[in-house]
Design a protein around this motif. Structure first.
Motif, PDB file in Angstrom:
ATOM      1  N   MET A 112       0.850  -1.187   0.000  1.00 24.09           N
ATOM      2  CA  MET A 112       0.000   0.000   0.000  1.00 24.09           C
ATOM      3  C   MET A 112       0.884   1.235   0.000  1.00 24.09           C
ATOM      4  O   MET A 112       2.094   1.155   0.223  1.00 24.09           O
ATOM      5  N   SER A 113       0.308   2.389  -0.251  1.00 23.16           N
ATOM      6  CA  SER A 113       1.012   3.638  -0.004  1.00 23.16           C
ATOM      7  C   SER A 113       1.331   3.680   1.487  1.00 23.16           C
ATOM      8  O   SER A 113       0.478   3.368   2.317  1.00 23.16           O
ATOM      9  N   GLU A 114       2.550   4.063   1.834  1.00 24.06           N
ATOM     10  CA  GLU A 114       2.934   4.087   3.237  1.00 24.06           C
ATOM     11  C   GLU A 114       1.910   4.844   4.083  1.00 24.06           C
ATOM     12  O   GLU A 114       1.522   5.964   3.750  1.00 24.06           O
ATOM     13  N   PHE A 115       1.438   4.180   5.145  1.00 21.72           N
ATOM     14  CA  PHE A 115       0.468   4.750   6.081  1.00 21.72           C
ATOM     15  C   PHE A 115      -0.809   5.224   5.381  1.00 21.72           C
ATOM     16  O   PHE A 115      -1.541   6.057   5.912  1.00 21.72           O
ATOM     17  N   ALA A 116      -1.057   4.716   4.175  1.00 19.40           N
ATOM     18  CA  ALA A 116      -2.295   4.992   3.423  1.00 19.40           C
ATOM     19  C   ALA A 116      -2.425   6.437   2.961  1.00 19.40           C
ATOM     20  O   ALA A 116      -3.512   6.869   2.594  1.00 19.40           O
ATOM     21  N   PHE A 117      -1.313   7.175   2.933  1.00 17.63           N
ATOM     22  CA  PHE A 117      -1.418   8.612   2.650  1.00 17.63           C
ATOM     23  C   PHE A 117      -1.027   8.951   1.217  1.00 17.63           C
ATOM     24  O   PHE A 117      -0.121   9.742   0.978  1.00 17.63           O
ATOM     25  N   SER A 118      -1.739   8.373   0.245  1.00 11.72           N
ATOM     26  CA  SER A 118      -1.563   8.736  -1.163  1.00 11.72           C
ATOM     27  C   SER A 118      -2.556   7.972  -2.012  1.00 11.72           C
ATOM     28  O   SER A 118      -2.854   6.813  -1.744  1.00 11.72           O
ATOM     29  N   GLY A 119      -3.048   8.619  -3.053  1.00 13.31           N
ATOM     30  CA  GLY A 119      -3.939   7.954  -3.997  1.00 13.31           C
ATOM     31  C   GLY A 119      -3.219   7.346  -5.175  1.00 13.31           C
ATOM     32  O   GLY A 119      -3.850   6.787  -6.071  1.00 13.31           O
ATOM     33  N   VAL A 120      -1.888   7.443  -5.191  1.00  5.47           N
ATOM     34  CA  VAL A 120      -1.105   6.986  -6.354  1.00  5.47           C
ATOM     35  C   VAL A 120      -0.709   5.520  -6.228  1.00  5.47           C
ATOM     36  O   VAL A 120      -0.751   4.773  -7.198  1.00  5.47           O
ATOM     37  N   GLY A 121      -0.299   5.099  -5.025  1.00  6.18           N
ATOM     38  CA  GLY A 121       0.071   3.702  -4.814  1.00  6.18           C
ATOM     39  C   GLY A 121       1.547   3.407  -4.875  1.00  6.18           C
ATOM     40  O   GLY A 121       1.956   2.251  -4.835  1.00  6.18           O
ATOM     41  N   VAL A 122       2.370   4.452  -4.963  1.00  7.52           N
ATOM     42  CA  VAL A 122       3.827   4.273  -5.027  1.00  7.52           C
ATOM     43  C   VAL A 122       4.361   4.014  -3.618  1.00  7.52           C
ATOM     44  O   VAL A 122       3.942   4.675  -2.659  1.00  7.52           O
ATOM     45  N   ASN A 123       5.288   3.054  -3.495  1.00  3.46           N
ATOM     46  CA  ASN A 123       5.903   2.783  -2.195  1.00  3.46           C
ATOM     47  C   ASN A 123       7.412   2.634  -2.360  1.00  3.46           C
ATOM     48  O   ASN A 123       7.867   1.763  -3.099  1.00  3.46           O
ATOM     49  N   PRO A 124       8.200   3.492  -1.695  1.00  2.00           N
ATOM     50  CA  PRO A 124       9.653   3.455  -1.865  1.00  2.00           C
ATOM     51  C   PRO A 124      10.335   2.324  -1.097  1.00  2.00           C
ATOM     52  O   PRO A 124      11.499   2.033  -1.336  1.00  2.00           O
ATOM     53  N   HIS A 125       9.629   1.685  -0.183  1.00  3.47           N
ATOM     54  CA  HIS A 125      10.218   0.651   0.655  1.00  3.47           C
ATOM     55  C   HIS A 125      10.012  -0.757   0.097  1.00  3.47           C
ATOM     56  O   HIS A 125      10.917  -1.585   0.133  1.00  3.47           O
TER      57      HIS A 125
END
Length: 441
Positions: free
Chosen positions: A113-126
Motif C-alpha cells: 500500500m502507499s505508506e500509512f495509506a497517505f496517497s492515492g497513487v500507490g507508489v511505495n519506496p520501501h
C-alpha cells in the motif's frame, strides 16, 4: 475470470474444490503480475485450511487479501512502512479480517500500500510499487492507497481485496484496474484493529470482481443484509454533477463516461444534469489542511520525532501539514463539515444516486511518479487529480461504488455511483443494474 459467486457455485456443484482454488490463487500470487503486491504471505496456512473448507460457507475457503494496515494475530502491522516493521505483533485479528475468516475466507497475505495509506497513487519506496495489470507493456500505477489489494483482485490472486478508503483509496485503484470498489457509509463497518489515517474519514471496505461480490463482501464486513430489490434501472432518478467532477478530464475518460450515460439512458435510466454550488465551498473548508493532515499528525507526531528519516518523504510532508492546525481551526472544520453535509443532503434528496467519473484520468506510468524529488511535482499533481472526485464522498460521509465502464482495448475507466450516508443499499441496487447494462453495451 469468474467472480466469487460463480466460483462458489462451482464448488457446490463439485466442479472444483477449495484446495484447487487456493493453489490457483497461490500460483498467481507468485507470478510476475503480482510483483510487489504482498508484504507477507500465508500460503502454508491457507493450504492447511483448505483441506477442511466448507463450500456451504459464504466464502467457501476462497482467497482474500488484507491491506497491510489491518491487524492479523501474531504479526506486526507496519502499514507498508519500515519504521513499524518491528512493531509488536497484534494480539488479535482486526474485526474486518476476523469477519471474513469467520465467513470461510482464506487470508493468503498482507498487501502492499502507499505508506500509512497517505496517497492515492500507490507508489511505495520501501516495498516497491505493484504494476497495474491492464497494460502488460508499460508499467502503470496501481492507484492507492490500497494498491496491492487491487492488483490481487485484478490479477485473479484473490476474490476480495480488503482495504480502506479515506479519500478514495478503494475506488481509485478499482477504477484504474478495471474492477469494482465499494465504499460503504463509514459507520457501518468497525475500524477496530486498523491503523488509522483519519479517524473522521477512514472507511473499512473492499474491492471485488463484480457488484454481486461487493454486496457479499459488504454484508460480511458490516454484519448486515443488503436490501437491493429487483427494480429496473428505469425506476431510479439519477443525477450527473457537471461542476468540479469533470475538471481536467482526459478524453479517454470523458468518452467512456458519455458512452456509459448513453447506454444507461437507452436502458431506461432517468438521468438529469445538475450543478452543486456547494462543492465550491470545499476549498475554503479544508484550507487549514483538512482532517487527514490533522488526525494523522496526532497519531504520528512522536513516531516522526523518533524515526522521521525512515518515512517516505512525500508522506511525511503531508502529515506534517497537520502540525500547524490550531485547536479552534479543527473545531471549526468539524462544524463546517456538518453544515456542508446538511446542505449537500438537501440538494441530493430528489435523487436515488449520482453518476460521476471515479477519477478524471487513466493510470499514468510508474516512471513518471516514482520516488525522487525530481518527480515530486508530477506526483502531487497526479495525486490531487486522483483524490479529488472520490474524496468529496468521504467528506460527505457518503457511500459510493466504482464500476468499470471502459471498452475492450482501452485503459480502465471507472464510473462512480454515489450518495449521502446510509444510501448504501440503493447505491448497490442501482450498481447491480448498471453493471449489467454496461457489460452488454
Amino acid at each position: 475470470m469468474n467472480d466469487l459467486h460463480a466460483t462458489r457455485l462451482a464448488l457446490l456443484a463439485g466442479g472444483s474444490d477449495a484446495r484447487t482454488e487456493i493453489e490457483r490463487a497461490i500460483d498467481i500470487s507468485g507470478s510476475a503480475a503480482c510483483a510487489h503486491v504482498f508484504t507477507r504471505t500465508l500460503f502454508d496456512e491457507v493450504r492447511q485450511a483448505a483441506v477442511g473448507a466448507a463450500p456451504e460457507s459464504r466464502l467457501a475457503g476462497l482467497a482474500f487479501t488484507s491491506k497491510d494496515l489491518f491487524d492479523v494475530a501474531g504479526q506486526p502491522t507496519p502499514a507498508a512502512s519500515v519504521v513499524l516493521s518491528h512493531a509488536p505483533a497484534a494480539k488479535a485479528d482486526a474485526v474486518a479480517v476476523a469477519r471474513l475468516r469467520a465467513a470461510g475466507g482464506a487470508l493468503t497475505g498482507r498487501t502492499n500500500m502507499s505508506e500509512f495509506a497517505f496517497s492515492g497513487v500507490g507508489v511505495n519506496p520501501h516495498y516497491g510499487t505493484p504494476a497495474n495489470v491492464s497494460d502488460p507493456t508499460t508499467p502503470r500505477i496501481p492507484g492507492g492507497s490500497s494498491s496491492g489489494a487491487a492488483i490481487s483482485v485484478a490479477s485473479g490472486a484473490a476474490f476480495i481485496g480488503l482495504g480502506s478508503d479515506t479519500g478514495g483509496s478503494i475506488r481509485i485503484p478499482a477504477a484504474l484496474n478495471g474492477i469494482v470498489g465499494f465504499k460503504n457509509t463509514a459507520r457501518l463497518v468497525p475500524s477496530t484493529g486498523a491503523l488509522p489515517l483519519s479517524t473522521t474519514l477512514d472507511t473499512v471496505c473492499a474491492m471485488t470482481r463484480s457488484v454481486r461480490d461487493a454486496v457479499t463482501a459488504h454484508e460480511i464486513l458490516a454484519a448486515r443484509t443488503v436490501t437491493a430489490g429487483s427494480a429496473s434501472i428505469g425506476a431510479y432518478r439519477l443525477a450527473v454533477v457537471k461542476n468540479v467532477f469533470f475538471d481536467g478530464i482526459e478524453p479517454t475518460v470523458a468518452a467512456a463516461f458519455e458512452r456509459s450515460l448513453k447506454a444507461l439512458s437507452a436502458a431506461g435510466a432517468r438521468i438529469e444534469e445538475i450543478e452543486l454550488p456547494e462543492l465550491a465551498d470545499l476549498q475554503s473548508i479544508n484550507a487549514t489542511g483538512g482532517f487527514s493532515a490533522a488526525e494523522s499528525h496526532a497519531w504520528h507526531r512522536l513516531l516522526l520525532e523518533r524515526s522521521g528519516a525512515g518515512y517516505d518523504p512525500r508522506v511525511a510532508q503531508r502529515i506534517l501539514r497537520g502540525a500547524s492546525m490550531k485547536a479552534h481551526e479543527y473545531i471549526d472544520l468539524i462544524h463546517a463539515r456538518r453544515d456542508w453535509i446538511a446542505r449537500m443532503e438537501k440538494a441530493l434528496a430528489p435523487f436515488d444516486a449520482v453518476l460521476s467519473p471515479t477519477v478524471p484520468i487513466t493510470a499514468p506510468t510508474i516512471a513518471s511518479v516514482a520516488p525522487g524529488a525530481e518527480r515530486d511535482e508530477e506526483f502531487f499533481r497526479v495525486n490531487a487529480l486522483l483524490l479529488r472526485n472520490p474524496s468529496i464522498i468521504n467528506m460527505l460521509d457518503g457511500c459510493a461504488i466504482s464500476l468499470p465502464c471502459h471498452a475492450a482495448g482501452e485503459l480502465p475507466v471507472g464510473l462512480m455511483l454515489w450518495h449521502a450516508a446510509l444510501h448504501d443499499d440503493a447505491v448497490l441496487a442501482i450498481a447491480l443494474q448498471a453493471e449489467r447494462t454496461l457489460q452488454n453495451q
